[in-house]
Scaffold this motif. Sequence first.
Motif, PDB file in Angstrom:
ATOM      1  N   ASP A 164       0.821  -1.213   0.000  1.00  0.00           N
ATOM      2  CA  ASP A 164       0.000   0.000   0.000  1.00  0.00           C
ATOM      3  C   ASP A 164       0.854   1.262   0.000  1.00  0.00           C
ATOM      4  O   ASP A 164       0.551   2.240  -0.691  1.00  0.00           O
ATOM      5  CB  ASP A 164      -0.926  -0.022   1.210  1.00  0.00           C
ATOM      6  CG  ASP A 164      -2.155   0.841   1.003  1.00  0.00           C
ATOM      7  OD1 ASP A 164      -2.461   1.174  -0.153  1.00  0.00           O
ATOM      8  OD2 ASP A 164      -2.825   1.186   1.996  1.00  0.00           O
ATOM      9  N   SER A 165       1.928   1.248   0.779  1.00  0.00           N
ATOM     10  CA  SER A 165       2.800   2.421   0.815  1.00  0.00           C
ATOM     11  C   SER A 165       3.582   2.590  -0.486  1.00  0.00           C
ATOM     12  O   SER A 165       3.858   3.715  -0.901  1.00  0.00           O
ATOM     13  CB  SER A 165       3.764   2.310   1.999  1.00  0.00           C
ATOM     14  OG  SER A 165       4.583   1.151   1.863  1.00  0.00           O
ATOM     15  N   GLU A 167       1.103   3.841  -3.536  1.00  0.00           N
ATOM     16  CA  GLU A 167       0.324   5.057  -3.341  1.00  0.00           C
ATOM     17  C   GLU A 167       0.583   6.065  -4.448  1.00  0.00           C
ATOM     18  O   GLU A 167      -0.348   6.735  -4.931  1.00  0.00           O
ATOM     19  CB  GLU A 167       0.654   5.660  -1.972  1.00  0.00           C
ATOM     20  CG  GLU A 167      -0.089   6.959  -1.661  1.00  0.00           C
ATOM     21  CD  GLU A 167      -1.588   6.758  -1.548  1.00  0.00           C
ATOM     22  OE1 GLU A 167      -2.329   7.716  -1.816  1.00  0.00           O
ATOM     23  OE2 GLU A 167      -1.998   5.630  -1.198  1.00  0.00           O
TER      24      GLU A 167
END
Length: 279
Positions: free
Chosen positions: A172-173, A176
């Motif tokens: 997810d990081s 992004e």
Amino acid sequence: DSHKIHPATSETQDLVQEGIGVCGWILVSLSFLLVLITFPISIWVCIKVVREYERAVVFRLGRILSKKAKGPGMILVLPCTDTFTKVDLRMVACKIPPQEILTRDAVTAQVDGVVHYRIHSAVSAVANVTDVHSATLLLAQTALRNVLGTQSLVQLLAGREEIAHSIQATLDSATEQWGVKVARVEIKDIRIPMAMQRAMAAEAEAAREKKAKVVAAEGEMNASKALQRASMVLSESPAALPLRYLQTLTAVAAQNNSTIVFPLPMYMFGSLGQKRTGG
């Protein structure tokens, strides 16, 4: 009315903000003129329909129009100067191929999984990465190998949920900036070599046998204590032991109709003889 903004004025403001220059102004003006000349036939070429779950990123002379995605609904695409790319915003379930990893305790294993993600920013997905789906899949494979390589085999087998959450946070990081939101990561199957499976099965069987022997020993100890208490009760009453023998003989005779050799202690006959003599 000076307070109303006409469509032409809005288009002009977009062009000014984009800074397409004088040549850009000329090309866009000629494109508008071409649309007006070929109207209404040009409508079938210039009007595009974007579905509810899609967004369209329109490029005008190589620049993203208005710096945001268009849709859903109908959008106007000018000929010669505009191009567009549709982006699907629905959830995507991507299967991670089996990855051969080496755990922290030097055990080789093959692990596969599934990653669920969706695109929340169509502009970032188009402008920041060549192929967002391929890039997300490759990054998921790398994250899976990196995270599982720091775990032991026992942690890998017992802590799937925690490992999946760690992989999800890593993905997810990293995605992004591509406009991707990773919703869930699941570890499907863990395959270990047959030799390791046999060794683990032997270890589990030995542990079960050890537990069974401990339980059996505890049962023997409890039985011996019960027999000790029973012997103390029988020793207090001399007539109780012959009655117990007769009860046991009756129970055995009821099961099998055959000749039964049943040992009796000699002192029982002695006590019986003494009673007859006394009588």
